[in-house]
Design an enzyme around this catalytic site. Structure first.
Site, PDB file in Angstrom:
ATOM      1  N   SER A   6     -13.193 -42.861   8.394  1.00  0.00           N
ATOM      2  CA  SER A   6     -12.801 -42.522   9.765  1.00  0.00           C
ATOM      3  C   SER A   6     -11.289 -42.584   9.925  1.00  0.00           C
ATOM      4  O   SER A   6     -10.590 -43.325   9.224  1.00  0.00           O
ATOM      5  CB  SER A   6     -13.451 -43.480  10.758  1.00  0.00           C
TER       6      SER A   6
HETATM    7  N1  SAH Z   1     -17.194 -46.664   8.766  1.00  0.00           N
HETATM    8  C1  SAH Z   1     -17.020 -45.654   7.741  1.00  0.00           C
HETATM    9  C2  SAH Z   1     -17.320 -44.277   8.315  1.00  0.00           C
HETATM   10  C3  SAH Z   1     -17.983 -43.428   7.328  1.00  0.00           C
HETATM   11  S1  SAH Z   1     -18.566 -41.876   7.935  1.00  0.00           S
HETATM   12  C4  SAH Z   1     -15.635 -45.685   7.137  1.00  0.00           C
HETATM   13  O1  SAH Z   1     -14.689 -46.099   7.829  1.00  0.00           O
HETATM   14  O2  SAH Z   1     -15.472 -45.297   5.981  1.00  0.00           O
HETATM   15  C5  SAH Z   1     -20.184 -42.266   8.514  1.00  0.00           C
HETATM   16  C6  SAH Z   1     -21.126 -42.898   7.528  1.00  0.00           C
HETATM   17  O3  SAH Z   1     -22.398 -43.007   8.170  1.00  0.00           O
HETATM   18  C7  SAH Z   1     -21.367 -42.083   6.262  1.00  0.00           C
HETATM   19  O4  SAH Z   1     -21.104 -42.882   5.140  1.00  0.00           O
HETATM   20  C8  SAH Z   1     -22.847 -41.696   6.352  1.00  0.00           C
HETATM   21  O5  SAH Z   1     -23.486 -41.611   5.100  1.00  0.00           O
HETATM   22  C9  SAH Z   1     -23.402 -42.811   7.202  1.00  0.00           C
HETATM   23  N2  SAH Z   1     -24.647 -42.489   7.898  1.00  0.00           N
HETATM   24  C10 SAH Z   1     -25.053 -41.310   8.437  1.00  0.00           C
HETATM   25  N3  SAH Z   1     -26.277 -41.429   8.977  1.00  0.00           N
HETATM   26  C11 SAH Z   1     -26.679 -42.714   8.770  1.00  0.00           C
HETATM   27  C12 SAH Z   1     -27.869 -43.445   9.090  1.00  0.00           C
HETATM   28  N4  SAH Z   1     -28.893 -42.896   9.722  1.00  0.00           N
HETATM   29  N5  SAH Z   1     -27.923 -44.737   8.723  1.00  0.00           N
HETATM   30  C13 SAH Z   1     -26.892 -45.345   8.070  1.00  0.00           C
HETATM   31  N6  SAH Z   1     -25.748 -44.694   7.736  1.00  0.00           N
HETATM   32  C14 SAH Z   1     -25.638 -43.402   8.076  1.00  0.00           C
END
Ligand code: SAH
Length: 213
Positions: free
Chosen positions: A64
């Site tokens: 993010s």
């Molecule tokens: N907090 C992370 C953001 C990553 S993007 C960072 O700062 O790096 C969002 C993440 O949510 C992705 O890794 C994706 O695989 C995950 N995601 C999407 N749907 C999800 C679900 N139903 N349960 C758990 N994780 C999920």
């Protein structure tokens, strides 16, 4: 990759940029100054690690944007010792920020590749979440509920009822809601049945997906 004084200088600049964009929580700014974000990304993006931008990580996911991480953390009002559930571990950067707030962090990721990678990586930097879970964030974590705070870091097409149900009374849940763009939505649990809802502007996240691959 290493962490150098040059990286430290770039982090200080990034914190100043975030302050100019309205982040005021000094603990959040301290976390931005401290956490080596470049190590959470592929080395080919290292030169960009301290720009206020989202970047690709593995499995078509993104780390993010720093402003988004700072905004979500500040808005959650994380207190030391808070039990926090994070949905979407991804690179683990937001997880590290929550740990810098001295929260007890439980984080769920549905992409196995990322789950594995981040599970190995965070302890190397000294970050120890209470639990990293490979699973479906829509279900939350009933065994560990209730939580003081819940943070969703993927764009949710709707608000998952099970997550609201796992919030303590007085607790806060922050979730970006929408399909192509999302409205950052804050829920504060007032009683067993009542939630206060605040809409806090537009953001853009990768989608919160329903089924595991
Ligand atoms: N907090 C992370 C953001 C990553 S993007 C960072 O700062 O790096 C969002 C993440 O949510 C992705 O890794 C994706 O695989 C995950 N995601 C999407 N749907 C999800 C679900 N139903 N349960 C758990 N994780 C999920």
């Amino acid at each position: 990759m290493r962490d150098t004084t040059k990286h430290q200088g770039l982090r200080n600049q990034l914190a100043t940029v975030l302050q100019a964009k309205g982040i005021t929580d000094e603990k959040v700014l301290m976390a931005v100054r401290k956490i080596p974000r470049h190590l959470f990304m592929d080395s080919s993006f290292e030169a960009h690690a301290y720009q206020d931008k989202a970047f690709p990580i593995a499995a078509e996911q993104t780390i993010s944007q720093p402003y988004t991480v700072a905004f979500q953390t500040e808005t959650l009002e994380v207190l030391p010792g808070d039990k926090v559930l994070e949905i979407g571990t991804g690179s683990g950067y937001q997880t590290a920020v929550l740990l810098e707030m001295n929260a007890e962090v439980y984080s769920i990721e549905r992409q196995h590749e990322l789950f594995k990678k981040t599970s190995l990586f965070l302890p190397k930097l000294g970050y120890k979440p209470k639990k990293l879970i490979f699973g479906d964030g829509y279900k939350g974590l009933a065994d560990e509920a209730p939580f003081d705070k819940i943070i969703v870091t993927a764009g949710a097409p709707f608000v998952p009822k099970m997550l609201l149900g796992q919030l303590k009374i007085g607790g806060r849940m922050l979730i970006p809601v929408g399909k192509s763009t999302q409205i950052m939505t804050l829920f504060i649990r007032k009683s067993a049945k009542e939630f206060e809802k605040h809409e806090l502007g537009n953001f853009r996240f990768v989608p919160m997906l329903e089924k595991k691959n």
